[in-house]
Design a protein around this motif. Structure first.
Motif, PDB file in Angstrom:
ATOM      1  N   LEU A  34      21.924  79.611  21.875  1.00 62.07           N
ATOM      2  CA  LEU A  34      22.220  78.919  20.616  1.00 62.07           C
ATOM      3  C   LEU A  34      23.627  78.334  20.592  1.00 62.07           C
ATOM      4  O   LEU A  34      23.844  77.265  20.043  1.00 62.07           O
ATOM      5  N   ASP A  35      24.587  79.080  21.153  1.00 62.88           N
ATOM      6  CA  ASP A  35      25.983  78.646  21.134  1.00 62.88           C
ATOM      7  C   ASP A  35      26.635  79.018  22.471  1.00 62.88           C
ATOM      8  O   ASP A  35      27.260  80.072  22.584  1.00 62.88           O
ATOM      9  N   PRO A  36      26.479  78.164  23.471  1.00 67.15           N
ATOM     10  CA  PRO A  36      26.980  78.493  24.814  1.00 67.15           C
ATOM     11  C   PRO A  36      28.493  78.673  24.897  1.00 67.15           C
ATOM     12  O   PRO A  36      28.990  79.288  25.824  1.00 67.15           O
ATOM     13  N   ASN A  37      29.236  78.148  23.935  1.00 69.96           N
ATOM     14  CA  ASN A  37      30.692  78.194  23.996  1.00 69.96           C
ATOM     15  C   ASN A  37      31.316  79.412  23.327  1.00 69.96           C
ATOM     16  O   ASN A  37      32.505  79.660  23.499  1.00 69.96           O
ATOM     17  N   ASN A  38      30.534  80.166  22.555  1.00 71.45           N
ATOM     18  CA  ASN A  38      31.099  81.287  21.792  1.00 71.45           C
ATOM     19  C   ASN A  38      30.220  82.526  21.891  1.00 71.45           C
ATOM     20  O   ASN A  38      28.998  82.420  22.000  1.00 71.45           O
ATOM     21  N   ASP A  39      30.868  83.686  21.832  1.00 67.11           N
ATOM     22  CA  ASP A  39      30.134  84.942  21.713  1.00 67.11           C
ATOM     23  C   ASP A  39      29.598  85.037  20.288  1.00 67.11           C
ATOM     24  O   ASP A  39      30.047  84.320  19.385  1.00 67.11           O
ATOM     25  N   ALA A  40      28.676  85.938  20.074  1.00 70.72           N
ATOM     26  CA  ALA A  40      28.124  86.140  18.731  1.00 70.72           C
ATOM     27  C   ALA A  40      29.236  86.590  17.789  1.00 70.72           C
ATOM     28  O   ALA A  40      30.101  87.379  18.173  1.00 70.72           O
ATOM     29  N   PRO A  41      29.202  86.107  16.557  1.00 73.62           N
ATOM     30  CA  PRO A  41      30.259  86.475  15.615  1.00 73.62           C
ATOM     31  C   PRO A  41      30.080  87.888  15.071  1.00 73.62           C
ATOM     32  O   PRO A  41      28.966  88.388  14.949  1.00 73.62           O
ATOM     33  N   ASP A  42      31.195  88.524  14.762  1.00 80.40           N
ATOM     34  CA  ASP A  42      31.183  89.780  14.025  1.00 80.40           C
ATOM     35  C   ASP A  42      31.202  89.447  12.544  1.00 80.40           C
ATOM     36  O   ASP A  42      31.655  88.364  12.145  1.00 80.40           O
ATOM     37  N   ALA A  43      30.769  90.364  11.725  1.00 83.32           N
ATOM     38  CA  ALA A  43      30.746  90.137  10.284  1.00 83.32           C
ATOM     39  C   ALA A  43      32.148  89.901   9.728  1.00 83.32           C
ATOM     40  O   ALA A  43      32.321  89.194   8.734  1.00 83.32           O
ATOM     41  N   THR A  44      33.146  90.460  10.369  1.00 81.81           N
ATOM     42  CA  THR A  44      34.518  90.313   9.871  1.00 81.81           C
ATOM     43  C   THR A  44      35.310  89.235  10.601  1.00 81.81           C
ATOM     44  O   THR A  44      36.528  89.143  10.427  1.00 81.81           O
ATOM     45  N   ASP A  45      34.652  88.410  11.384  1.00 78.38           N
ATOM     46  CA  ASP A  45      35.314  87.327  12.112  1.00 78.38           C
ATOM     47  C   ASP A  45      35.670  86.226  11.123  1.00 78.38           C
ATOM     48  O   ASP A  45      34.812  85.477  10.657  1.00 78.38           O
ATOM     49  N   GLU A  46      36.932  86.107  10.821  1.00 80.16           N
ATOM     50  CA  GLU A  46      37.413  85.177   9.793  1.00 80.16           C
ATOM     51  C   GLU A  46      37.172  83.714  10.157  1.00 80.16           C
ATOM     52  O   GLU A  46      36.994  82.864   9.281  1.00 80.16           O
ATOM     53  N   ASP A  47      37.134  83.410  11.425  1.00 85.96           N
ATOM     54  CA  ASP A  47      37.006  82.024  11.873  1.00 85.96           C
ATOM     55  C   ASP A  47      35.567  81.524  11.941  1.00 85.96           C
ATOM     56  O   ASP A  47      35.336  80.375  12.291  1.00 85.96           O
ATOM     57  N   ARG A  48      34.605  82.381  11.627  1.00 83.95           N
ATOM     58  CA  ARG A  48      33.210  81.977  11.686  1.00 83.95           C
ATOM     59  C   ARG A  48      32.656  81.839  10.277  1.00 83.95           C
ATOM     60  O   ARG A  48      33.062  82.535   9.354  1.00 83.95           O
ATOM     61  N   SER A  49      31.684  80.959  10.122  1.00 82.78           N
ATOM     62  CA  SER A  49      31.112  80.696   8.793  1.00 82.78           C
ATOM     63  C   SER A  49      30.128  81.796   8.393  1.00 82.78           C
ATOM     64  O   SER A  49      29.608  82.534   9.232  1.00 82.78           O
ATOM     65  N   TRP A  50      29.879  81.874   7.085  1.00 79.53           N
ATOM     66  CA  TRP A  50      28.874  82.810   6.566  1.00 79.53           C
ATOM     67  C   TRP A  50      27.526  82.543   7.232  1.00 79.53           C
ATOM     68  O   TRP A  50      26.821  83.460   7.628  1.00 79.53           O
ATOM     69  N   LYS A  51      27.184  81.274   7.314  1.00 77.77           N
ATOM     70  CA  LYS A  51      25.889  80.895   7.884  1.00 77.77           C
ATOM     71  C   LYS A  51      25.749  81.425   9.306  1.00 77.77           C
ATOM     72  O   LYS A  51      24.733  82.018   9.668  1.00 77.77           O
ATOM     73  N   GLU A  52      26.769  81.216  10.111  1.00 80.15           N
ATOM     74  CA  GLU A  52      26.730  81.640  11.497  1.00 80.15           C
ATOM     75  C   GLU A  52      26.636  83.172  11.612  1.00 80.15           C
ATOM     76  O   GLU A  52      25.859  83.703  12.410  1.00 80.15           O
ATOM     77  N   VAL A  53      27.410  83.876  10.802  1.00 77.82           N
ATOM     78  CA  VAL A  53      27.391  85.340  10.825  1.00 77.82           C
ATOM     79  C   VAL A  53      26.018  85.871  10.411  1.00 77.82           C
ATOM     80  O   VAL A  53      25.472  86.782  11.042  1.00 77.82           O
ATOM     81  N   LEU A  54      25.438  85.288   9.363  1.00 81.98           N
ATOM     82  CA  LEU A  54      24.144  85.769   8.882  1.00 81.98           C
ATOM     83  C   LEU A  54      23.003  85.424   9.838  1.00 81.98           C
ATOM     84  O   LEU A  54      22.075  86.219  10.015  1.00 81.98           O
TER      85      LEU A  54
END
Length: 88
Positions: A34-54
């Motif tokens: 889904l996102d070859p450039n980034n690891d999966a986001p953590d719930a507390t990752d400030e730089d990632r969007s709500w949509k991406e985290v959920l």
């Protein structure tokens, strides 16, 4: 306690640990698709969007639940073959 349940307990614990490892690996591979450039986001990752985290959380939950169900079912089936009884 039923003998089939006693026989299944160590099998279930081992399979549970194995299913967690398999599910974690599958999730990481799925997220890379889904996102070859980034690891999966953590719930507390400030730089990632709500949509991406959920989306990541939902995908991870679906993969973990599916792998756990498949592994539990396979373990119960194997226990029935060995003991003649379904672990309940």
């Amino acid at each position: 306690m039923k003998p089939s349940k006693v026989a299944y307990r160590p099998v279930g614990l081992a399979l549970g640990a194995l299913s967690g490892l398999v599910a974690g690996t599958l999730f990481k591979k799925a997220w890379k698709m889904l996102d070859p450039n980034n690891d999966a986001p953590d719930a507390t990752d400030e730089d990632r969007s709500w949509k991406e985290v959920l989306i990541a959380a939902a995908l991870q939950g679906a993969i973990f639940a599916s792998v756990k169900a498949a592994v539990d079912r396979a373990g119960a089936t194997a226990t029935r073959r060995v003991t003649g009884k379904w672990p309940s």
